[in-house]
Design an enzyme around this catalytic site. Sequence first.
Site, PDB file in Angstrom:
ATOM      1  N   SER A   1     -11.475  -7.498   5.116  1.00  0.00           N
ATOM      2  CA  SER A   1     -10.706  -6.309   5.469  1.00  0.00           C
ATOM      3  C   SER A   1     -11.653  -5.141   5.709  1.00  0.00           C
ATOM      4  CB  SER A   1      -9.714  -5.943   4.359  1.00  0.00           C
ATOM      5  OG  SER A   1      -8.974  -4.792   4.708  1.00  0.00           O
TER       6      SER A   1
ATOM      7  N   TYR B   1      -4.234  -1.312  -5.347  1.00  0.00           N
ATOM      8  CA  TYR B   1      -2.992  -0.610  -5.054  1.00  0.00           C
ATOM      9  C   TYR B   1      -2.301  -0.224  -6.363  1.00  0.00           C
ATOM     10  CZ  TYR B   1      -3.342  -2.311  -0.188  1.00  0.00           C
ATOM     11  OH  TYR B   1      -3.760  -2.581   1.098  1.00  0.00           O
TER      12      TYR B   1
ATOM     13  N   TRP C   1       0.837  -1.203   0.000  1.00  0.00           N
ATOM     14  CA  TRP C   1       0.000   0.000   0.000  1.00  0.00           C
ATOM     15  C   TRP C   1       0.873   1.254   0.000  1.00  0.00           C
ATOM     16  CZ3 TRP C   1      -2.350   2.637   4.778  1.00  0.00           C
ATOM     17  CH2 TRP C   1      -3.277   3.603   4.397  1.00  0.00           C
TER      18      TRP C   1
ATOM     19  N   GLY D   1       5.000  -1.046   6.057  1.00  0.00           N
ATOM     20  CA  GLY D   1       5.137  -0.325   4.799  1.00  0.00           C
ATOM     21  C   GLY D   1       6.533   0.267   4.763  1.00  0.00           C
TER      22      GLY D   1
END
Length: 360
Positions: free
Chosen positions: A166, A67, A34, A305
């Site tokens: 999610s 994404y 992401w 990330g």
Amino acid sequence: MPEEAKPEFKPKNMPFRRLGSSGLRVPLFSLGGWLTIGGSVKGDPVKDLIKTAFENGINMFDTAEAYAQGNSEREMGRVIKELGLRRTDLIITTKLFWGVREGPNDGGLSRKHIIEGTKEALERLQLDYVDVIFAHRPDPTVPIEEIVRAFNFVIEKGWAFYWATSEWSAYDIEAAHHVADKLGLIGPIAEQCRHNMLYRERPEKEYEPLYRKYDLGTTVFSALAQGLLTGKYNNGIPENSRLATETGEQWQKMKARLTSEEGQAEIKKIQQLTEFAEKELGCSVANLALAWVAANPNTSTVILGASNPAQILDNLKALEVVPKLTPEVLEKIEAILQNKPSRLSTWGRPPLNGSWPSTL
């Protein structure tokens, strides 16, 4: 010709946990795409990220069709192939909902999009299957039975081993399990949710009955609250930070909130946490924040990330902090945060067996 030797995966000091109710073992820290892979990070730098993660005990990589408009999956698949990683060493997860086109059936959770979206995702990833496929959001426009049946079809075809959710509500997850139980099908094994020191109500209170009833596990994103819990905004917004350079709506909202009274109250807490982490635990506030989420028994994996390999290595220092989070240390953290979700009221009834109910 003999087959070229593939890189060997070595867990090193990475702990592994079951992903929810499944038998699948996942690393406590995983790497997600992401905002970075296929977006701000492309080409050889993606290879550096995945190679660094793999060499340091991370073998789980998370992405989504949405994404970078599918480019995150493309970049991830390309790099896995170029690095020659053994597929059985990897745990690859992707998510469906928004799609990469704007047609009326190119998004959502209809049977059509779940099946076609899965096949397209596999093409972009250059893989025969993913380990887990997530419903990226709930879809109230589609009957829950259709959603459950479609994900089970994907599993039966061998395109995924498990399915999960999610950002679903506890009600929606419960509904999916109810249908799966009624039809003798497979229910969702995990929930990919936001969970950090500043956002606790849903993962710690709303989902609590699901942890007990279904052994639900979480794959946590935004454990650093989109950078707030790194401490980088403790003294304002740095010139080269995302809040200073990004123009997207979500970043502008976050920027506005940061300057609000509520946002400034959070910054004060982060400043206190920064001092606590450095003086009492000998670590950064980012490492503390990651370790705090990882220490939660309902967390299966914390998705990191990263824009460069150094960030991965720095984040993995959180592994050294997890054992330091004793009950006494956690109490001190709670004293700073002052945001622990309230327990379910017993309306004056005395506790059972000398203890309060386990529900929050």
